[in-house]
Structure formats: structure tokens, C-alpha cells
Design an enzyme around this catalytic site. Sequence first.
Site, PDB file in Angstrom:
ATOM      1  N   ASN A   9       0.855  -1.192   0.000  1.00 21.06           N
ATOM      2  CA  ASN A   9       0.000   0.000   0.000  1.00 21.06           C
ATOM      3  C   ASN A   9       0.890   1.241   0.000  1.00 21.06           C
ATOM      4  O   ASN A   9       1.500   1.570   1.014  1.00 21.06           O
ATOM      5  CB  ASN A   9      -0.879  -0.033   1.263  1.00 21.06           C
ATOM      6  CG  ASN A   9      -1.628   1.274   1.474  1.00 21.06           C
ATOM      7  OD1 ASN A   9      -1.837   2.052   0.540  1.00 21.06           O
ATOM      8  ND2 ASN A   9      -2.038   1.515   2.715  1.00 21.06           N
ATOM      9  N   LYS A  11       0.034   4.234  -0.125  1.00 20.05           N
ATOM     10  CA  LYS A  11      -0.649   5.407   0.464  1.00 20.05           C
ATOM     11  C   LYS A  11      -0.509   6.578  -0.509  1.00 20.05           C
ATOM     12  O   LYS A  11      -0.435   6.378  -1.721  1.00 20.05           O
ATOM     13  CB  LYS A  11      -0.097   5.746   1.841  1.00 20.05           C
ATOM     14  CG  LYS A  11       0.087   4.526   2.728  1.00 20.05           C
ATOM     15  CD  LYS A  11       0.342   4.903   4.137  1.00 20.05           C
ATOM     16  CE  LYS A  11       0.778   3.683   4.928  1.00 20.05           C
ATOM     17  NZ  LYS A  11       0.474   3.781   6.327  1.00 20.05           N
ATOM     18  N   HIS A  95      -9.144   0.898   5.490  1.00 20.82           N
ATOM     19  CA  HIS A  95      -7.822   1.115   6.093  1.00 20.82           C
ATOM     20  C   HIS A  95      -7.985   2.077   7.280  1.00 20.82           C
ATOM     21  O   HIS A  95      -8.828   2.975   7.237  1.00 20.82           O
ATOM     22  CB  HIS A  95      -6.863   1.710   5.042  1.00 20.82           C
ATOM     23  CG  HIS A  95      -5.442   1.753   5.515  1.00 20.82           C
ATOM     24  ND1 HIS A  95      -4.977   2.739   6.354  1.00 20.82           N
ATOM     25  CD2 HIS A  95      -4.391   0.920   5.285  1.00 20.82           C
ATOM     26  CE1 HIS A  95      -3.696   2.509   6.615  1.00 20.82           C
ATOM     27  NE2 HIS A  95      -3.319   1.413   5.976  1.00 20.82           N
ATOM     28  N   GLU A  97      -6.434   4.572   8.198  1.00 21.11           N
ATOM     29  CA  GLU A  97      -6.330   6.006   7.845  1.00 21.11           C
ATOM     30  C   GLU A  97      -7.647   6.490   7.247  1.00 21.11           C
ATOM     31  O   GLU A  97      -8.050   7.638   7.452  1.00 21.11           O
ATOM     32  CB  GLU A  97      -5.150   6.213   6.887  1.00 21.11           C
ATOM     33  CG  GLU A  97      -3.820   6.070   7.627  1.00 21.11           C
ATOM     34  CD  GLU A  97      -2.665   5.554   6.785  1.00 21.11           C
ATOM     35  OE1 GLU A  97      -2.738   5.614   5.553  1.00 21.11           O
ATOM     36  OE2 GLU A  97      -1.684   5.078   7.395  1.00 21.11           O
ATOM     37  N   GLU A 167      -4.579  -5.116  11.063  1.00 23.81           N
ATOM     38  CA  GLU A 167      -3.565  -4.074  11.199  1.00 23.81           C
ATOM     39  C   GLU A 167      -3.809  -3.301  12.495  1.00 23.81           C
ATOM     40  O   GLU A 167      -4.640  -2.386  12.530  1.00 23.81           O
ATOM     41  CB  GLU A 167      -3.667  -3.091  10.032  1.00 23.81           C
ATOM     42  CG  GLU A 167      -3.410  -3.704   8.685  1.00 23.81           C
ATOM     43  CD  GLU A 167      -2.954  -2.636   7.695  1.00 23.81           C
ATOM     44  OE1 GLU A 167      -1.815  -2.726   7.239  1.00 23.81           O
ATOM     45  OE2 GLU A 167      -3.724  -1.701   7.424  1.00 23.81           O
ATOM     46  N   GLY A 173       2.917   2.403  10.609  1.00 21.54           N
ATOM     47  CA  GLY A 173       3.835   3.523  10.404  1.00 21.54           C
ATOM     48  C   GLY A 173       4.592   3.948  11.650  1.00 21.54           C
ATOM     49  O   GLY A 173       5.203   5.013  11.682  1.00 21.54           O
ATOM     50  N   SER A 211       4.026  -1.986  10.235  1.00 16.76           N
ATOM     51  CA  SER A 211       5.485  -1.923  10.351  1.00 16.76           C
ATOM     52  C   SER A 211       6.190  -3.229   9.990  1.00 16.76           C
ATOM     53  O   SER A 211       7.211  -3.580  10.587  1.00 16.76           O
ATOM     54  CB  SER A 211       5.897  -1.443  11.749  1.00 16.76           C
ATOM     55  OG  SER A 211       5.439  -0.116  11.960  1.00 16.76           O
TER      56      SER A 211
HETATM   57  C1  PEP Z   1      -0.348   0.196   6.001  1.00 18.35           C
HETATM   58  O1  PEP Z   1      -0.361   1.301   5.478  1.00 18.35           O
HETATM   59  O2  PEP Z   1      -1.305  -0.567   5.830  1.00 18.35           O
HETATM   60  C2  PEP Z   1       0.787  -0.183   6.834  1.00 18.35           C
HETATM   61  C3  PEP Z   1       0.770  -1.352   7.410  1.00 18.35           C
HETATM   62  O3  PEP Z   1       1.811   0.709   6.924  1.00 18.35           O
HETATM   63  P1  PEP Z   1       3.295   0.418   7.523  1.00 18.35           P
HETATM   64  O4  PEP Z   1       3.760  -0.882   6.942  1.00 18.35           O
HETATM   65  O5  PEP Z   1       4.115   1.583   7.069  1.00 18.35           O
HETATM   66  O6  PEP Z   1       3.146   0.328   9.002  1.00 18.35           O
END
Ligand code: PEP
Length: 254
Positions: A9, A11, A95, A97, A167, A173, A211
Site C-alpha cells: 500500500n 498510500k 484502512h 487512515e 492491522e 507507520g 510496520s
Molecule cells: C499500512 O499502510 O497498511 C501499513 C501497514 O503501513 P506500515 O507498513 O508503514 O506500518
Amino acid sequence: MRRKIVAGNWKMNGSQGLVEDLVGYVRSQVSSLDNGVEAVIIPPALYVRDVQSLAGEQVAVGVQNVARWEAGAYTGEVSAAMARDCGCRYSLVGHSERRQLFGETDAVVAEKVVQLLSQDLIAIVCVGETLAEREAGQAQEVVAAQVKKGLAGVSGSAWRNIVVAYEPVWAIGTGKTATADDAQTMHRSIRDVLEALGAPADEISLLYGGSVKADNAAALFAGPDVDGGLIGGASLVAKDFMSICQAMPADAES
Ligand code: PEP
């Protein structure tokens, strides 16, 4: 048999330059992926056509979001039908976000899932608890509610187009990850919820996100109910993304 999936992803990151670099690198490496993993590239919608040349047996393309409506006067939105028309096979939905910054509720997630299924696209439905919810001992309950409500409109053969990404919000992040045991425990609990919903739970791929990096992916993917990952930051670095794809065990329970 469950699909093994590693989805990247991007973003709201990327550029034409990044697309060119990433496409070139992935193309040069993809034939060495011998663990049966499907790599899903999820760039901003404007770049979907630019990565489409990678799509094939081992690589698919997706969008990060679709509208909850079919078509019409919804300025700025992209429909599930458009995603399909442009060659996408996957879309993220819900997601964290989107939930936090755009007020996407479980009811909206459910509407988007229905739109995706109507186009025979695969919905990667994202769920996860906040740190406060985990510390209050509510993580499983919160995630179970998101799964039930977000998938309220799914039945019958449509389950084959559902993927769930766990997640934890506090891991996205931040550089913090769930432990491999916590990820496995939550995935098992999600599979139990899916079973209770009447889904073919053993056939639904469950991804871990938060992460994931090249150096921790193998440990996180080791659990028998972890069928791959949803990768944010590390998916922007082609070499890291491919290493994470390689980290999925070939002989995972599936
Ligand atoms: C994500 O955006 O779904 C995500 C898991 O980001 P990151 O791997 O940067 O934590």
C-alpha cells in the site's frame, strides 16, 4: 487452498520516477519468487495504469479505496467498476487512515465491500484496534465487531473474494509491530469469527499489517493463520518489498 498474498500500500506516496524504478525492479525479480506468493501493488489510483504491465500470474494491481456508490455525481471518487475497467483485481477497504481521517464507518466499509463484490474484485478489508483498546483488553472484541459489520453484506460464493488484513492501529507507520504470537492469536480469532458468520473460514486469506519490514517479515508470517502481509512504508522500496514477498514460507499451512 488459501492464497498467500503480500500487498504493498503506497498510500499517498510515489511519482512517475518511483513507478519506473519499482516496475523495473519487480519485473527483474518476480521470476525468482518461488513460494507461491501473489504480490499485489497498490499505488495511488492515478498510477494504477503505470504499474499494470506487471500484472500476471504472480503480480496483481489494486486500488486503495473505492466509492460506496456505483456511479454518478460524486466528484473526486473512483468506482469499483472503474478499478476493474483499469485492470485491478484488488481494493483495500476500511484502512485505519480512511477510518480515522475520512470518517469511514463499518457501515460504509460494508457498502464498499458490496460494490467491490458486484465487480468481482477482491476486497482486502482492514481491521484493527487502537492502543487504548488493546490496553483495555478489548482488542479481540473490537476486531470481531469490525469483521462482522464490515462483512455484513457477504454471503455464498462471494466469500472467495474476501481477504481480511489485521492491522493494529498502533503498529501502522510507527515501527512497532505485534509480536508474532499476538498476530497469530488475533488471526485465529478472526478466523473463528468468519466461521461463525458462515464463511468458508479456512479458505479466507488473513494478512498482517503494521510496520512489517524485510527483517521482521519472516517471523510475523510464521503463524499458521498468517497468510501474508499488508505493507505500507517498506513497499515503496522495491528491494525491501520483494524481500518481504520472499519471506512468506513456501510450505505455510494453507
Ligand atoms: C499500512 O499502510 O497498511 C501499513 C501497514 O503501513 P506500515 O507498513 O508503514 O506500518
